[in-house]
Write an enzyme that holds these catalytic residues in place. Sequence first.
Site, short mmCIF file in Angstrom:
data_model
loop_
_atom_site.label_atom_id
_atom_site.label_comp_id
_atom_site.label_asym_id
_atom_site.label_seq_id
_atom_site.Cartn_x
_atom_site.Cartn_y
_atom_site.Cartn_z
N ASP A 22 2.49 2.76 3.66
CA ASP A 22 3.11 1.91 4.87
C ASP A 22 2.54 0.78 5.60
O ASP A 22 1.32 0.77 6.01
CB ASP A 22 3.16 3.36 5.81
CG ASP A 22 4.79 3.06 6.97
OD1 ASP A 22 5.30 2.41 6.41
OD2 ASP A 22 4.47 3.80 7.78
N GLY A 23 3.19 0.21 6.28
CA GLY A 23 2.74 -0.70 7.28
C GLY A 23 3.37 -2.14 6.65
O GLY A 23 2.49 -3.73 7.16
N HIS A 39 4.17 -7.23 1.22
CA HIS A 39 4.49 -6.19 0.24
C HIS A 39 3.61 -6.43 -1.09
O HIS A 39 2.71 -5.99 -1.64
CB HIS A 39 5.83 -6.11 -0.32
CG HIS A 39 6.72 -5.40 0.18
ND1 HIS A 39 6.75 -3.76 0.77
CD2 HIS A 39 7.61 -6.26 0.43
CE1 HIS A 39 7.61 -3.83 1.83
NE2 HIS A 39 8.36 -4.62 1.63
N ASN A 70 13.83 3.83 0.07
CA ASN A 70 14.60 2.71 0.48
C ASN A 70 15.84 1.57 -0.10
O ASN A 70 15.60 -0.05 -0.08
CB ASN A 70 13.48 2.25 0.10
CG ASN A 70 11.30 2.39 0.46
OD1 ASN A 70 10.42 2.39 -0.11
ND2 ASN A 70 11.37 2.51 1.91
N SER A 198 8.09 11.49 6.06
CA SER A 198 8.50 10.70 5.43
C SER A 198 9.50 11.37 4.18
O SER A 198 9.81 10.25 3.18
CB SER A 198 8.75 9.10 4.95
OG SER A 198 8.52 8.83 6.29
C1 FPP Z 1 6.04 0.48 3.19
O1 FPP Z 1 6.07 -1.02 3.81
C2 FPP Z 1 6.07 0.00 1.57
C3 FPP Z 1 6.52 0.33 0.78
C4 FPP Z 1 7.91 0.28 0.94
C5 FPP Z 1 6.71 -0.57 -0.26
C6 FPP Z 1 5.19 -0.38 -1.26
C7 FPP Z 1 4.82 -1.04 -2.18
C8 FPP Z 1 4.44 -2.20 -2.27
C9 FPP Z 1 2.84 -1.51 -1.37
C10 FPP Z 1 4.17 -2.92 -3.05
C11 FPP Z 1 4.53 -2.97 -4.67
C12 FPP Z 1 4.00 -1.63 -5.08
C13 FPP Z 1 3.53 -1.31 -6.56
C14 FPP Z 1 3.06 -0.16 -7.33
C15 FPP Z 1 3.00 -2.33 -7.37
P1 FPP Z 1 7.38 -0.82 5.13
O2 FPP Z 1 7.94 -2.39 4.57
O3 FPP Z 1 7.94 0.06 5.12
O4 FPP Z 1 6.09 -1.41 6.43
P2 FPP Z 1 6.71 -1.25 7.87
O5 FPP Z 1 6.97 0.51 8.04
O6 FPP Z 1 6.15 -1.77 8.18
O7 FPP Z 1 8.20 -2.19 8.14
#
Ligand code: FPP
Length: 242
Positions: A22-23, A39, A70, A198
């Site tokens: 997350d984050g 990302h 998502n 979550s």
């Molecule tokens: C949460 O951060 C993260 C995600 C929804 C996606 C996770 C994806 C990756 C780490 C990259 C691609 C994955 C692979 C396996 C190559 P957020 O966007 O919810 O962060 P926030 O809470 O700060 O908005």
Amino acid sequence: MFKSAEEKPVDFLPRHVAIIMDGNGRWAKERGLPRTEGHRVGAESVQEVIEGAVELGIEYMTLYAFSSENWKRPEREINALMKLLIRFLKDKEKELLDQNIKLQAIGRLHRLSEKCLKQLHRTIEATSHCTGTTLILALSYGAREEIVDGIKSIVHHVQEGHIDPAMIDEDIVSKHLYTRYYPDPDILVRTSGEMRISNFLLWQISYSELIVVDKNWPDFRKEDLLLAVKEFGRRNRRYGGI
Ligand code: FPP
């Protein structure tokens, strides 16, 4: 920080590490960058953490890469995430093979785009003979959906006469979840400091040690995985006993 499995810096290893990454969005916002950049750098953390898991000799690692919730994000962000995933699978296939990593995926995978699904199946197939760390990507995954699908599967087996309803127990439920081939996670790590589950692996984390890390996912690196594993080693798991 740690160079090989022979130089294992911890005595007590978790078999299965699950991570809520997350984050990414906050990491990008703090730097005045688009969320997709978070990302992109998050995918670099994925690469590092996989390497760390292999070096430590962790048997299973599950990464929450895309939740069923998502899908509610803007189409642009979803497309960027899918592109990243496809590129990751394509580019890293050789490295996964070199590191003897078996790729698996859990979730309602049929919701992924055809292109994404095709690449995913390709990489899963290509690494199916690997015997080292099993890397499980949770994609279009929601724990409540998983439980619903599990219940439907059990009901179907009952109707077919393969399961006696009186015999339904925890073991049978576990065997009808997406995770039926894997042990329950020993640790659940969540980044970005949020104290939430979550909708991730609700059934499977009953006895997992929760480790919340204040860093955002793009800042989570190999050393942080090692710290989480060391923290696990210090915890005294009693499974409800004394
Ligand atoms: C949460 O951060 C993260 C995600 C929804 C996606 C996770 C994806 C990756 C780490 C990259 C691609 C994955 C692979 C396996 C190559 P957020 O966007 O919810 O962060 P926030 O809470 O700060 O908005």
